[in-house]
Enzyme design. Structure first.
Site, PDB file in Angstrom:
ATOM      1  N   HIS A 100      -0.622 -10.467  -9.265  1.00  0.00           N
ATOM      2  CA  HIS A 100      -0.306  -9.134  -8.740  1.00  0.00           C
ATOM      3  C   HIS A 100       1.208  -9.014  -8.579  1.00  0.00           C
ATOM      4  CE1 HIS A 100       0.254  -5.908  -5.796  1.00  0.00           C
ATOM      5  NE2 HIS A 100      -0.811  -5.377  -6.365  1.00  0.00           N
ATOM      6  N   GLU A 172      -0.377  -2.643 -14.129  1.00  0.00           N
ATOM      7  CA  GLU A 172       0.124  -2.041 -12.891  1.00  0.00           C
ATOM      8  C   GLU A 172       1.647  -2.024 -12.928  1.00  0.00           C
ATOM      9  OE1 GLU A 172      -2.791  -2.421  -9.466  1.00  0.00           O
ATOM     10  OE2 GLU A 172      -2.004  -4.426  -9.690  1.00  0.00           O
ATOM     11  N   GLY A 178       2.303   1.049  -4.482  1.00  0.00           N
ATOM     12  CA  GLY A 178       2.626   1.040  -3.054  1.00  0.00           C
ATOM     13  C   GLY A 178       3.245   2.312  -2.517  1.00  0.00           C
ATOM     14  N   SER A 218      -0.665   3.626  -7.325  1.00  0.00           N
ATOM     15  CA  SER A 218      -0.742   4.975  -6.744  1.00  0.00           C
ATOM     16  C   SER A 218      -1.864   5.831  -7.327  1.00  0.00           C
ATOM     17  CB  SER A 218       0.601   5.695  -6.863  1.00  0.00           C
ATOM     18  OG  SER A 218       1.588   5.032  -6.081  1.00  0.00           O
TER      19      SER A 218
END
Ligand code: PGA
Length: 266
Positions: A100, A172, A178, A218
């Site tokens: 991640h 991502e 975030g 998002s």
């Protein structure tokens, strides 16, 4: 059933839910998700390590899969503070999230680390969810695809074609993730997913086309249906917008018909 005949919907709750929060959340989520088309859905939740045992027991045989947010590549040894693949398997965890953006950019993990983790996860019968994505700087310099290529080729370096049946990839972009993230535009996402898929097919000529590629960064109720409508988006990996059970469920309800239509099931 082919892997891509399912819609992949998951969330990573990061360091934002305690064990009790996780159990409350999962109870609500499972009650809501039980009303959805189970056959076409691959739902998963990735809570904190300390919540895993309770989460697995809560999920039971509901079909909701539980994953870990990280994992060490060794089965055991002198690695204080680390969690091994066999420890996760013992708890009944099914997915290991690897690489991640926060692991790479805050904890300093490298592509070499991710490669060892992907290999360890797959060798221990865990599904590996490899996360990749370019930073804003890399995007602005026009090297987004090069970065994805490096992260994928290095990250998947140790695995063979057969092992890819338990591999998932999440695209991502770091700049989209975030509270300060800017959601990526659907067209851009589709192009990057198309690129990821072409790389996966090049690396794994037999099974590469069947590896699910999820988008994260998002995702919310408004943009989710448009993202799922895109040809190369096989699922969504959601953060904040999925941390309330109702909100995750509303997203799932809004994307399921779009997915079924896209695949020609309705
Ligand atoms: P976000 O998180 O949806 O809150 O941007 C996504 C992620 O980190 O996977």
């Amino acid at each position: 059933m082919k892997r891509l005949d399912k819609l992949y919907l998951g969330t990573n709750t990061k360091m934002c839910k305690t064990r009790n929060d996780t159990v409350d959340y999962l109870k609500k989520l499972m009650a809501l998700f039980s009303t959805l088309d189970q056959e076409r859905l691959f739902p998963f939740v990735i809570p904190s390590f300390v919540s895993l045992e309770a989460a697995v027991s809560c999920a039971g045989k509901s079909g909701l899969k539980i994953g870990a947010q990280n994992m060490h590549w060794e089965n055991s040894g002198q690695f204080t503070g680390e969690i091994s693949p066999i420890m996760l398997r013992e708890l009944g965890v099914e997915i290991a999230e690897i690489g991640h953006s926060e692991r790479r950019h805050i904890m300093g993990e490298t592509d070499e680390d991710e490669a060892k983790k992907v290999c360890a996860a797959l060798s221990n019968d865990l599904t590996a969810l490899l996360c990749i994505g370019e930073t804003e700087d890399e995007k602005n310099c026009g090297i987004g695809k090069e970065i994805l290529s490096i992260q994928l080729k290095k990250g998947l370096h140790h695995i063979n074609e057969e092992q890819t049946v338990n591999l998932m990839v999440a695209y991502e972009p770091v700049w989209a993730i975030g509270v300060n993230g800017v959601p990526a535009d659907g067209e851009y996402v589709d192009e990057m997913h198309g690129f990821v898929k072409s790389l996966l097919m090049e690396l794994f000529p037999c099974n590469g086309a069947d590896i699910p590629v999820l988008y994260g960064g998002s995702v919310n109720r408004e943009n989710a249906p448009g993202l799922i409508a895109r040809e190369n988006v096989d699922g969504l990996f959601i953060g904040r917008s999925a941390w309330e059970a109702e909100s995750f469920y509303r997203i799932a309800c809004s994307v399921m018909p779009v997915f079924l239509k896209k695949r020609g099931f309705i």
